[in-house]
Scaffold this motif. Sequence first.
Motif, PDB file in Angstrom:
ATOM      1  N   HIS A   1      -2.215  12.525  -6.721  1.00  0.00           N
ATOM      2  CA  HIS A   1      -3.624  12.146  -6.666  1.00  0.00           C
ATOM      3  C   HIS A   1      -3.811  11.163  -5.517  1.00  0.00           C
ATOM      4  N   VAL A   2      -4.585  11.550  -4.495  1.00  0.00           N
ATOM      5  CA  VAL A   2      -4.826  10.718  -3.330  1.00  0.00           C
ATOM      6  C   VAL A   2      -6.009   9.801  -3.597  1.00  0.00           C
ATOM      7  N   GLN A   3      -5.798   8.520  -3.390  1.00  0.00           N
ATOM      8  CA  GLN A   3      -6.856   7.556  -3.702  1.00  0.00           C
ATOM      9  C   GLN A   3      -6.747   6.329  -2.802  1.00  0.00           C
ATOM     10  N   LEU A   4      -7.901   5.770  -2.437  1.00  0.00           N
ATOM     11  CA  LEU A   4      -7.977   4.521  -1.690  1.00  0.00           C
ATOM     12  C   LEU A   4      -8.799   3.542  -2.512  1.00  0.00           C
ATOM     13  N   VAL A   5      -8.273   2.343  -2.727  1.00  0.00           N
ATOM     14  CA  VAL A   5      -8.972   1.353  -3.545  1.00  0.00           C
ATOM     15  C   VAL A   5      -9.035   0.034  -2.785  1.00  0.00           C
ATOM     16  N   GLU A   6     -10.259  -0.392  -2.464  1.00  0.00           N
ATOM     17  CA  GLU A   6     -10.451  -1.647  -1.743  1.00  0.00           C
ATOM     18  C   GLU A   6     -10.539  -2.822  -2.708  1.00  0.00           C
ATOM     19  N   LEU A  20      -9.513  -8.412   3.235  1.00  0.00           N
ATOM     20  CA  LEU A  20      -9.701  -7.192   2.457  1.00  0.00           C
ATOM     21  C   LEU A  20      -8.402  -6.401   2.418  1.00  0.00           C
ATOM     22  N   SER A  21      -8.178  -5.749   1.298  1.00  0.00           N
ATOM     23  CA  SER A  21      -7.017  -4.877   1.141  1.00  0.00           C
ATOM     24  C   SER A  21      -7.471  -3.504   0.686  1.00  0.00           C
ATOM     25  N   CYS A  22      -6.708  -2.501   1.075  1.00  0.00           N
ATOM     26  CA  CYS A  22      -6.978  -1.127   0.654  1.00  0.00           C
ATOM     27  C   CYS A  22      -5.655  -0.510   0.232  1.00  0.00           C
ATOM     28  N   ALA A  23      -5.498  -0.344  -1.069  1.00  0.00           N
ATOM     29  CA  ALA A  23      -4.272   0.229  -1.611  1.00  0.00           C
ATOM     30  C   ALA A  23      -4.379   1.741  -1.614  1.00  0.00           C
ATOM     31  N   ALA A  24      -3.377   2.383  -1.042  1.00  0.00           N
ATOM     32  CA  ALA A  24      -3.371   3.843  -0.965  1.00  0.00           C
ATOM     33  C   ALA A  24      -2.370   4.412  -1.950  1.00  0.00           C
ATOM     34  N   SER A  25      -2.745   5.491  -2.577  1.00  0.00           N
ATOM     35  CA  SER A  25      -1.833   6.208  -3.465  1.00  0.00           C
ATOM     36  C   SER A  25      -1.891   7.684  -3.114  1.00  0.00           C
ATOM     37  N   GLY A  26      -0.771   8.339  -3.206  1.00  0.00           N
ATOM     38  CA  GLY A  26      -0.725   9.761  -2.916  1.00  0.00           C
ATOM     39  C   GLY A  26      -0.203  10.083  -1.530  1.00  0.00           C
ATOM     40  N   GLY A  65     -11.816 -10.281  18.246  1.00  0.00           N
ATOM     41  CA  GLY A  65     -11.437 -11.685  18.262  1.00  0.00           C
ATOM     42  C   GLY A  65     -11.620 -12.395  16.936  1.00  0.00           C
ATOM     43  N   ARG A  66     -12.291 -11.746  15.991  1.00  0.00           N
ATOM     44  CA  ARG A  66     -12.520 -12.361  14.679  1.00  0.00           C
ATOM     45  C   ARG A  66     -11.810 -11.594  13.555  1.00  0.00           C
ATOM     46  N   PHE A  67     -11.746 -10.273  13.674  1.00  0.00           N
ATOM     47  CA  PHE A  67     -11.136  -9.433  12.643  1.00  0.00           C
ATOM     48  C   PHE A  67      -9.807  -8.886  13.142  1.00  0.00           C
ATOM     49  N   THR A  68      -8.866  -8.702  12.215  1.00  0.00           N
ATOM     50  CA  THR A  68      -7.575  -8.110  12.542  1.00  0.00           C
ATOM     51  C   THR A  68      -7.214  -7.073  11.487  1.00  0.00           C
ATOM     52  N   ILE A  69      -6.919  -5.865  11.939  1.00  0.00           N
ATOM     53  CA  ILE A  69      -6.501  -4.789  11.040  1.00  0.00           C
ATOM     54  C   ILE A  69      -4.978  -4.690  11.070  1.00  0.00           C
ATOM     55  N   SER A  70      -4.386  -4.430   9.910  1.00  0.00           N
ATOM     56  CA  SER A  70      -2.934  -4.323   9.855  1.00  0.00           C
ATOM     57  C   SER A  70      -2.526  -3.464   8.671  1.00  0.00           C
ATOM     58  N   MET A  71      -1.278  -3.038   8.701  1.00  0.00           N
ATOM     59  CA  MET A  71      -0.728  -2.261   7.599  1.00  0.00           C
ATOM     60  C   MET A  71       0.440  -3.002   6.980  1.00  0.00           C
ATOM     61  N   ASP A  72       0.521  -2.979   5.669  1.00  0.00           N
ATOM     62  CA  ASP A  72       1.681  -3.479   4.946  1.00  0.00           C
ATOM     63  C   ASP A  72       2.417  -2.247   4.425  1.00  0.00           C
ATOM     64  N   HIS A  73       3.487  -1.878   5.124  1.00  0.00           N
ATOM     65  CA  HIS A  73       4.177  -0.637   4.785  1.00  0.00           C
ATOM     66  C   HIS A  73       4.896  -0.733   3.439  1.00  0.00           C
ATOM     67  N   VAL A  74       5.350  -1.914   3.095  1.00  0.00           N
ATOM     68  CA  VAL A  74       6.055  -2.094   1.823  1.00  0.00           C
ATOM     69  C   VAL A  74       5.100  -1.871   0.658  1.00  0.00           C
ATOM     70  N   LYS A  75       3.905  -2.458   0.768  1.00  0.00           N
ATOM     71  CA  LYS A  75       2.915  -2.325  -0.306  1.00  0.00           C
ATOM     72  C   LYS A  75       2.048  -1.076  -0.136  1.00  0.00           C
ATOM     73  N   ASN A  76       2.242  -0.348   0.963  1.00  0.00           N
ATOM     74  CA  ASN A  76       1.417   0.827   1.263  1.00  0.00           C
ATOM     75  C   ASN A  76      -0.065   0.470   1.233  1.00  0.00           C
ATOM     76  N   THR A  77      -0.404  -0.583   1.954  1.00  0.00           N
ATOM     77  CA  THR A  77      -1.743  -1.143   1.916  1.00  0.00           C
ATOM     78  C   THR A  77      -2.265  -1.396   3.326  1.00  0.00           C
ATOM     79  N   LEU A  78      -3.544  -1.119   3.513  1.00  0.00           N
ATOM     80  CA  LEU A  78      -4.250  -1.447   4.746  1.00  0.00           C
ATOM     81  C   LEU A  78      -4.979  -2.765   4.534  1.00  0.00           C
ATOM     82  N   CYS A  79      -4.948  -3.645   5.523  1.00  0.00           N
ATOM     83  CA  CYS A  79      -5.580  -4.952   5.383  1.00  0.00           C
ATOM     84  C   CYS A  79      -6.576  -5.199   6.514  1.00  0.00           C
ATOM     85  N   LEU A  80      -7.548  -6.044   6.240  1.00  0.00           N
ATOM     86  CA  LEU A  80      -8.482  -6.496   7.260  1.00  0.00           C
ATOM     87  C   LEU A  80      -8.687  -7.985   7.074  1.00  0.00           C
ATOM     88  N   GLN A  81      -8.157  -8.765   7.998  1.00  0.00           N
ATOM     89  CA  GLN A  81      -8.356 -10.207   7.993  1.00  0.00           C
ATOM     90  C   GLN A  81      -9.632 -10.512   8.755  1.00  0.00           C
TER      91      GLN A  81
END
Length: 122
Positions: A1-6, A20-26, A65-81
């Motif tokens: 089941h593919v899902q994105l949860v912010e 912000l975090s976005c947890a991905a599953s699937g 210059g204000r926002f930074t997007i990144s991935m946490d591969h261990v947690k399988n999560t997309l982040c936005l600072q």
Amino acid sequence: HVQLVESGGGSVQTGGSLRLSCAASGYAVSNVRMGWFRQAPGKEREGVASISNDGRTTYADSVKGRFTISMDHVKNTLCLQMNSLKPEDTAVYFCAAGGTWSPSLSVGSYHRWGQGTQVTVS
């Protein structure tokens, strides 16, 4: 089941920060292009930041210059600072996934969307 949860939205004063975090599953976030979008009341959804599967990033001029997007591969999560927040950043923020090529701020480049999280800056 593919899902994105912010998560991580909320209310903050001008000049404040949120993460912000976005947890991905699937599937693995490192294998797809992912992006953050936002939509304010009465406005179209707009791209904020994107990261390709090989780590290249792109940002909307309004958040550079204000926002930074990144991935946490261990947690399988997309982040936005988000730093130095402004009232005009107020919107519902969505994460999205799709494709594997260059980062993209186009809504049409993505086929999977989260449900959104509210960010309010006052």
